[in-house]
Design a protein around this motif. Structure first.
Motif, PDB file in Angstrom:
ATOM      1  N   GLU A   1       0.768  -1.108  -0.067  1.00  0.00           N
ATOM      2  CA  GLU A   1       0.108   0.022  -0.054  1.00  0.00           C
ATOM      3  C   GLU A   1       0.997   1.551  -0.061  1.00  0.00           C
ATOM      4  N   GLU A   2       1.898   1.162   0.819  1.00  0.00           N
ATOM      5  CA  GLU A   2       2.844   2.449   0.746  1.00  0.00           C
ATOM      6  C   GLU A   2       3.472   2.482  -0.697  1.00  0.00           C
ATOM      7  N   LEU A   3       4.045   1.537  -1.210  1.00  0.00           N
ATOM      8  CA  LEU A   3       4.428   1.578  -2.493  1.00  0.00           C
ATOM      9  C   LEU A   3       3.574   2.296  -3.472  1.00  0.00           C
ATOM     10  N   GLN A   4       2.472   1.846  -3.593  1.00  0.00           N
ATOM     11  CA  GLN A   4       1.370   2.270  -4.430  1.00  0.00           C
ATOM     12  C   GLN A   4       1.208   3.794  -4.457  1.00  0.00           C
TER      13      GLN A   4
ATOM     14  N   LYS B   1      11.685   8.984  -7.700  1.00  0.00           N
ATOM     15  CA  LYS B   1      12.914   8.095  -8.104  1.00  0.00           C
ATOM     16  C   LYS B   1      12.712   7.200  -6.796  1.00  0.00           C
ATOM     17  N   GLY B   2      12.872   5.947  -7.340  1.00  0.00           N
ATOM     18  CA  GLY B   2      12.908   4.849  -6.428  1.00  0.00           C
ATOM     19  C   GLY B   2      11.691   3.893  -6.528  1.00  0.00           C
ATOM     20  N   PRO B   3      11.624   3.037  -5.477  1.00  0.00           N
ATOM     21  CA  PRO B   3      12.489   2.870  -4.376  1.00  0.00           C
ATOM     22  C   PRO B   3      13.937   2.200  -5.046  1.00  0.00           C
ATOM     23  N   MET B   4      15.208   2.865  -4.113  1.00  0.00           N
ATOM     24  CA  MET B   4      16.402   2.478  -4.666  1.00  0.00           C
ATOM     25  C   MET B   4      16.633   1.015  -4.429  1.00  0.00           C
ATOM     26  N   THR B   5      17.294   0.393  -5.423  1.00  0.00           N
ATOM     27  CA  THR B   5      17.428  -1.023  -5.487  1.00  0.00           C
ATOM     28  C   THR B   5      19.139  -1.146  -6.183  1.00  0.00           C
ATOM     29  N   ALA B   6      19.600  -2.033  -5.586  1.00  0.00           N
ATOM     30  CA  ALA B   6      21.027  -2.377  -6.473  1.00  0.00           C
ATOM     31  C   ALA B   6      20.991  -2.491  -8.016  1.00  0.00           C
ATOM     32  N   THR B   7      19.956  -3.087  -8.406  1.00  0.00           N
ATOM     33  CA  THR B   7      19.686  -3.254  -9.829  1.00  0.00           C
ATOM     34  C   THR B   7      19.146  -1.831 -10.667  1.00  0.00           C
ATOM     35  N   GLY B   8      18.770  -1.050 -10.011  1.00  0.00           N
ATOM     36  CA  GLY B   8      18.584   0.474 -10.281  1.00  0.00           C
ATOM     37  C   GLY B   8      20.036   1.228 -10.332  1.00  0.00           C
ATOM     38  N   PHE B   9      20.870   0.814  -9.430  1.00  0.00           N
ATOM     39  CA  PHE B   9      22.173   1.527  -9.350  1.00  0.00           C
ATOM     40  C   PHE B   9      22.948   0.897 -10.590  1.00  0.00           C
ATOM     41  N   ILE B  10      22.921  -0.254 -10.858  1.00  0.00           N
ATOM     42  CA  ILE B  10      23.513  -0.837 -12.030  1.00  0.00           C
ATOM     43  C   ILE B  10      23.038  -0.715 -13.133  1.00  0.00           C
ATOM     44  N   ALA B  11      21.678  -0.361 -13.260  1.00  0.00           N
ATOM     45  CA  ALA B  11      21.243   0.085 -14.553  1.00  0.00           C
ATOM     46  C   ALA B  11      21.637   1.460 -14.931  1.00  0.00           C
ATOM     47  N   TYR B  12      21.793   2.362 -14.037  1.00  0.00           N
ATOM     48  CA  TYR B  12      22.693   3.431 -14.208  1.00  0.00           C
ATOM     49  C   TYR B  12      23.970   3.124 -14.816  1.00  0.00           C
ATOM     50  N   ALA B  13      24.766   2.419 -14.379  1.00  0.00           N
ATOM     51  CA  ALA B  13      26.049   2.159 -14.630  1.00  0.00           C
ATOM     52  C   ALA B  13      26.332   1.683 -15.905  1.00  0.00           C
ATOM     53  N   GLN B  14      25.214   0.810 -16.499  1.00  0.00           N
ATOM     54  CA  GLN B  14      25.210   0.272 -17.819  1.00  0.00           C
ATOM     55  C   GLN B  14      25.016   1.618 -18.890  1.00  0.00           C
ATOM     56  N   GLY B  15      24.425   2.639 -18.537  1.00  0.00           N
ATOM     57  CA  GLY B  15      24.542   3.703 -19.348  1.00  0.00           C
ATOM     58  C   GLY B  15      25.670   4.727 -19.186  1.00  0.00           C
ATOM     59  N   TRP B  16      26.007   4.907 -18.135  1.00  0.00           N
ATOM     60  CA  TRP B  16      26.993   5.788 -17.680  1.00  0.00           C
ATOM     61  C   TRP B  16      28.482   5.388 -17.831  1.00  0.00           C
TER      62      TRP B  16
ATOM     63  N   GLY C   1      31.709   3.756   5.792  1.00  0.00           N
ATOM     64  CA  GLY C   1      30.797   4.579   6.587  1.00  0.00           C
ATOM     65  C   GLY C   1      29.556   5.205   6.105  1.00  0.00           C
ATOM     66  N   ALA C   2      29.244   4.543   4.646  1.00  0.00           N
ATOM     67  CA  ALA C   2      27.686   4.620   4.556  1.00  0.00           C
ATOM     68  C   ALA C   2      26.964   3.910   4.903  1.00  0.00           C
ATOM     69  N   PRO C   3      25.479   4.395   5.021  1.00  0.00           N
ATOM     70  CA  PRO C   3      24.287   3.411   5.674  1.00  0.00           C
ATOM     71  C   PRO C   3      23.930   2.316   4.776  1.00  0.00           C
ATOM     72  N   GLY C   4      24.591   1.870   3.680  1.00  0.00           N
ATOM     73  CA  GLY C   4      24.199   0.919   3.023  1.00  0.00           C
ATOM     74  C   GLY C   4      24.584   1.127   1.450  1.00  0.00           C
ATOM     75  N   ALA C   5      24.464   0.140   0.613  1.00  0.00           N
ATOM     76  CA  ALA C   5      24.624   0.224  -0.648  1.00  0.00           C
ATOM     77  C   ALA C   5      23.741   1.396  -1.014  1.00  0.00           C
ATOM     78  N   TYR C   6      24.586   2.340  -2.154  1.00  0.00           N
ATOM     79  CA  TYR C   6      23.707   3.654  -2.352  1.00  0.00           C
ATOM     80  C   TYR C   6      23.960   4.016  -3.785  1.00  0.00           C
ATOM     81  N   ASP C   7      23.247   5.011  -4.354  1.00  0.00           N
ATOM     82  CA  ASP C   7      23.131   5.543  -5.563  1.00  0.00           C
ATOM     83  C   ASP C   7      24.423   5.991  -5.858  1.00  0.00           C
TER      84      ASP C   7
ATOM     85  N   GLY D   1      16.315   0.905  -0.824  1.00  0.00           N
ATOM     86  CA  GLY D   1      15.085   1.271   0.281  1.00  0.00           C
ATOM     87  C   GLY D   1      14.620   2.615   0.148  1.00  0.00           C
ATOM     88  N   ASP D   2      15.268   3.647  -0.010  1.00  0.00           N
ATOM     89  CA  ASP D   2      14.989   4.963   0.063  1.00  0.00           C
ATOM     90  C   ASP D   2      14.020   5.126  -1.259  1.00  0.00           C
ATOM     91  N   ILE D   3      13.156   6.235  -1.124  1.00  0.00           N
ATOM     92  CA  ILE D   3      12.646   6.812  -2.093  1.00  0.00           C
ATOM     93  C   ILE D   3      12.736   8.428  -2.178  1.00  0.00           C
TER      94      ILE D   3
END
Length: 379
Positions: A191-194, A227-242, A289-295, A332-334
């Motif tokens: 419900e929150e995601l929607q 933009k989001g929710p943030m996922t490692a897949t999304g970060f890798i999708a950016y790296a594919q283009g960049w 020192g980051a809070p987790g895998a990030y964008d 997990g961030d949005i």
């Protein structure tokens, strides 16, 4: 605490800083080749899709043929893929973590299909800071000029900067993410995601309908972009283009690590792997020192310009964009991007608008802030 979390990283030294200061203003003659030499149809589309941008002006030749350009053009932020220095490939202080933190861009020409680029770069400045993230940090600022290699025309210019930080200090003593780490990671309900997916359903690409300067008023709000929710897949999708900075496979990874040993900190299996894996490997991100895998920082800057290009339409031209990255966006961030027209003015025969932008994560914490200067047609 296991062996991996006890790893010690190289620190900022005065000798290293002195070496860097000697490079200020000196043109960089040799650097790693860019991900993209040319703005081909596929390169443009891959970059656009890497930030979740499906504007047909970049992605659909049949549509683009109906516009004044007669073919697809590149989104402004595509230029991140044409020079790795602007994207954070910094020199000096081997093994010291580099956190890409912002850029100021100026565009002078439309990036047309198949444009070939030549770039020139130099270290512009070094500024020392005391930060909540890691205590002592050094802001390393580069300037890059982007030229059309066929005509010699200046297409764009930009400054970007990284903060060099002591990873051990950031992990052990940094206070920036104390509250976030204590709260733990958000787990979303359907419900929150929607509620956030509605922004995707309602996202408008202005496109062929002109937005006239005459019709815009100061104080006007741009549609909020999500933009989001943030996922490692999304970060890798950016790296594919960049293209990434240190992502290599097999022999090419080995060659990079032979030349730059600090570009291969060992993973949990004892294998040298790229430091860029902070963007998809939770364990390594926590070590720095980051809070987790990030964008990625350039990714976030591109999100801000995406909001602008959606709003301005095909006949608008993004003249300037500035972005300051203020926190990591872990999995997990949005992110919600807000924009407001703060100034309407004429300059040099151009009809311009200044837009202030603010990107916040779901709890209202500042993720990035920026501004843009847009040129629009006049009735």
């Amino acid at each position: 605490m296991n062996e991996m979390t006890q790893r010690k990283f190289p620190k900022i030294t005065q000798e290293g800083l002195d070496d860097l200061r000697a490079r200020i203003g000196v043109k960089i003659e040799k650097t790693v080749e860019p991900w993209c030499y040319e703005a081909t149809r596929d390169n443009i589309r891959h970059y656009a899709h890497g930030i979740g941008d499906d504007n047909p002006l970049w992605c659909d030749p049949a549509y683009a043929q109906t516009t004044k350009y007669g073919d697809v053009i590149a989104l402004p932020s595509f230029l991140f893929a044409t020079n790795r220095i602007i994207s954070g490939y910094v020199g000096g202080l081997p093994g010291v973590h580099a956190m890409w933190s912002g850029a100021n861009w100026n565009w002078h020409k439309t990036i047309t299909r198949n444009m070939e680029f030549r770039t020139e770069a130099y270290l512009k400045d070094l500024v020392e800071h005391d930060t909540r993230f890691a205590g002592r940090a050094v802001q390393q600022i580069y300037h890059v000029d982007f030229y059309d290699n066929m005509t010699g025309d200046l297409v764009a210019d930009a400054d970007s900067w990284c903060f060099r930080t002591d990873r051990d200090q950031a992990r052990e003593n940094g206070t920036k993410y104390t509250d976030a780490k204590e709260k733990g990671r958000r787990v979303w309900t359907e419900e929150e995601l929607q509620e956030y997916y509605k922004y995707y359903e309602q996202e408008e690409i202005r496109g062929a309908k002109p937005r006239y300067w005459d019709d815009v008023v100061e104080g006007e709000e741009l549609p909020t972009m999500v933009k989001g929710p943030m996922t490692a897949t999304g970060f890798i999708a950016y790296a594919q283009g960049w293209g990434g900075l240190y992502i290599r496979a097999n022999k090419l990874a080995w060659q990079l690590q032979q030349k730059h040993p600090s570009a291969g900190p060992k993973n949990r299996y004892g294998i040298p792997d790229c430091p860029e894996r902070v963007h998809w490997e939770e364990e390594f991100a926590l070590e720095v020192g980051a809070p987790g895998a990030y964008d990625y920082g350039p990714e976030r800057t591109s999100w801000l310009t995406h909001q602008i290009t959606n709003w301005m339409g095909d006949d608008g031209f993004l003249r300037q964009a500035k972005c300051q990255v203020r926190r990591h966006n872990p999995e997990g961030d949005i992110i919600l991007i807000h924009g407001t027209v703060v100034r309407k003015f004429e300059e040099g025969g151009r009809y311009l608008l200044e837009i202030q932008q603010r990107a916040e994560q779901q709890d209202g914490e500042l993720s990035a802030m920026g501004s843009a200067i847009v040129e629009l047609p006049k009735r």
